[in-house]
Design an enzyme around this catalytic site. Structure first.
Site, short mmCIF file in Angstrom:
data_model
loop_
_atom_site.label_atom_id
_atom_site.label_comp_id
_atom_site.label_asym_id
_atom_site.label_seq_id
_atom_site.Cartn_x
_atom_site.Cartn_y
_atom_site.Cartn_z
N ASN A 22 86.99 29.37 171.11
CA ASN A 22 88.37 29.78 171.39
C ASN A 22 88.56 30.46 169.88
O ASN A 22 87.79 30.72 169.24
CB ASN A 22 89.16 28.36 171.46
N ASP A 29 87.93 20.77 174.92
CA ASP A 29 88.10 19.65 175.77
C ASP A 29 86.88 19.17 176.66
O ASP A 29 86.61 18.18 176.90
CB ASP A 29 89.21 19.68 176.68
O1 C5P Z 1 94.51 16.73 172.91
P1 C5P Z 1 94.76 18.08 172.03
O2 C5P Z 1 93.62 18.91 171.98
O3 C5P Z 1 95.88 18.83 172.76
O4 C5P Z 1 95.24 17.63 170.63
C1 C5P Z 1 95.19 18.21 169.65
C2 C5P Z 1 94.50 17.44 168.28
O5 C5P Z 1 93.82 16.73 168.68
C3 C5P Z 1 94.40 18.31 167.06
O6 C5P Z 1 94.68 17.54 165.96
C4 C5P Z 1 92.83 18.27 167.18
O7 C5P Z 1 92.28 18.52 166.26
C5 C5P Z 1 92.66 16.99 168.13
N1 C5P Z 1 91.47 16.76 168.89
C6 C5P Z 1 90.19 16.04 168.55
N2 C5P Z 1 89.47 15.91 169.47
C7 C5P Z 1 89.40 16.74 170.87
C8 C5P Z 1 90.48 17.32 171.20
C9 C5P Z 1 91.44 17.35 170.09
O8 C5P Z 1 90.07 15.47 167.35
N3 C5P Z 1 88.33 16.55 171.47
#
Ligand code: C5P
Length: 400
Positions: free
Chosen positions: A213, A282
């Site tokens: 990304n 994700d």
């Molecule tokens: O779940 P989402 O990606 O929207 O949340 C963002 C937060 O979660 C950020 O702080 C990101 O660094 C962390 N994150 C993580 N591991 C993942 C996905 C997101 O630590 N697999």
């Protein structure tokens, strides 16, 4: 809240002594002024043999002083007058002779007299030939200076003007600037260990292709730097970015979310604070092809994905978690999504931003969400946002 540059309102006397590295003091002066510092240059007579005062005068926009008996200062007390308003005296380069004189409290020219008459901290950036640095007399002098509270920045090792290699090079201007900024920063996180993720992840498809990304890593790197300035011991687990590691921060480079997860989990029990800035994918490709995939002749290729671990949620769910901070980069409905994410991941603080305003650029607009509600910060550089975030983290931890 007023946003300042990192050395705004700081008065610094920059002392330049007679070494080849004096030419680098001109760059240092520019950097100090660029960070908002108010800088008065004082040179020794020997320094003027290497670089003329005109250079420093032009760069600082202030008269440069060399002579004890300079009658441009009305009461003729340049040694008192010039350091009266100083928050620090920085001598760069500092020769072996200057270190020796200062260690002994000798004052036979303007700069050494200023150093003796000072009412503020003294920082020195030694620069000399390797043999001079290693000489027991210099070692003794540096030890005496350290005991007297003088802060010694460097020297670094490397190639020397005399053609030798070794310890004795003046620390580079950019690194000295970092040290000065560190010196002035309030030590809000002194003694704390901060672990942080930054940058994107790269999820391989085959040996040459992958999914990633647009995260530049700038925000995470700025948080790492601000935390170190605040006195924390910082470990940065970084995805692939085109940035050099901030000074005095331990960087561990990773590619995939799984690697990032493993490196975080290995270190997290030791951490007081965990800040997840990384834009973690994700999903990852279920089976990475060991060979380069060939273009399919009929139909489109199928790639199967599996979910990556949520590093932040997993850390927050540990029995004795560190203080956890997340980032929510959203393209719409920032408030709602950020609040939901904070609740879902069960973390005390989340930093929300709109990706249109955050990715790649120098400036950022963020809102902090915590138990007390939302706190919008002013649009500012990522460094300034990072400093405000560290202040907020420190204040929340104090209340715990
Ligand atoms: O779940 P989402 O990606 O929207 O949340 C963002 C937060 O979660 C950020 O702080 C990101 O660094 C962390 N994150 C993580 N591991 C993942 C996905 C997101 O630590 N697999």
């Amino acid at each position: 809240m007023e946003i300042n540059m990192e050395l705004t309102d700081k008065h610094i006397v920059l002392g330049v002594t007679g070494g080849v590295a004096a030419y680098k003091a001109a760059t240092l002066l520019r950097r100090l002024i660029g960070a908002g510092g108010e800088v008065q240059v004082v040179m020794t007579a020997a320094a003027t043999r290497f670089v003329t005062p005109v250079t420093f005068q032009a760069l600082s926009g202030k008269p440069v002083f060399v002579d004890m008996w300079d009658d441009r200062i009305v009461d003729n007390m340049a040694h008192i007058e010039l350091s009266r308003r100083a928050d620090a005296i920085l001598v760069a380069p500092a020769t072996a002779d200057f270190l020796a004189k200062t260690a002994q409290g000798q004052a036979d020219d303007l700069l050494s007299t200023l150093a003796l008459a000072r009412n503020c901290p003294l920082l020195v950036a030694p620069a000399m030939n390797r043999q001079m640095w290693e000489n027991p007399a210099t070692r003794r002098n540096v030890e005496l200076l350290r005991r007297d509270g003088v802060i010694c920045l460097g020297p670094d090792a490397g190639a020397q003007a005399c053609g030798e290699e070794g310890d004795g090079r003046m620390r580079e201007p950019e690194a000295l600037l970092e040290s000065i900024i560190d010196f002035f920063a309030p030590k809000l996180l002194a003694g704390k260990k901060l672990l942080l993720t930054a940058g994107p992840t790269f999820e391989a498809i085959d040996p040459v292709r992958g999914i990633t990304n647009l995260s530049s890593g700038h925000m995470g790197y700025a948080v790492a730097r601000a935390a170190r300035q605040a006195g924390a011991e910082v470990t940065l687990i970084s995805g692939p970015v085109a940035l050099s590691a901030p000074q005095d921060v331990t960087r561990v480079s990773v590619q995939s979310a799984l690697e990032m997860h493993a490196e975080v989990m290995r270190r997290v029990t030791d951490a007081d604070i965990f800040v997840a800035v990384a834009a973690v994918a994700d999903y990852r490709v279920e089976r990475i092809s060991p060979q380069k995939l060939k273009k399919a002749t009929g139909g489109l290729p199928e790639i199967h994905f599996v979910e990556n671990p949520d590093i932040l949620a997993e850390v927050a769910a540990l029995p004795n978690p560190p203080f956890c901070v997340g980032f929510a980069a959203e393209s719409e409905h920032l408030e709602t999504y950020a609040r939901q994410k904070r609740a879902r991941k069960n973390i005390p603080l989340i930093v929300g931003n709109l990706i249109q305003e955050a990715f790649g650029g120098a400036d950022n607009r963020v809102i902090l969400f915590d138990d007390a509600g939302s706190h919008p910060l002013l649009v500012a550089s990522k460094n300034q946002i990072a400093r405000q975030l560290i202040e907020h983290i420190a204040s929340l931890m104090e209340k715990k």
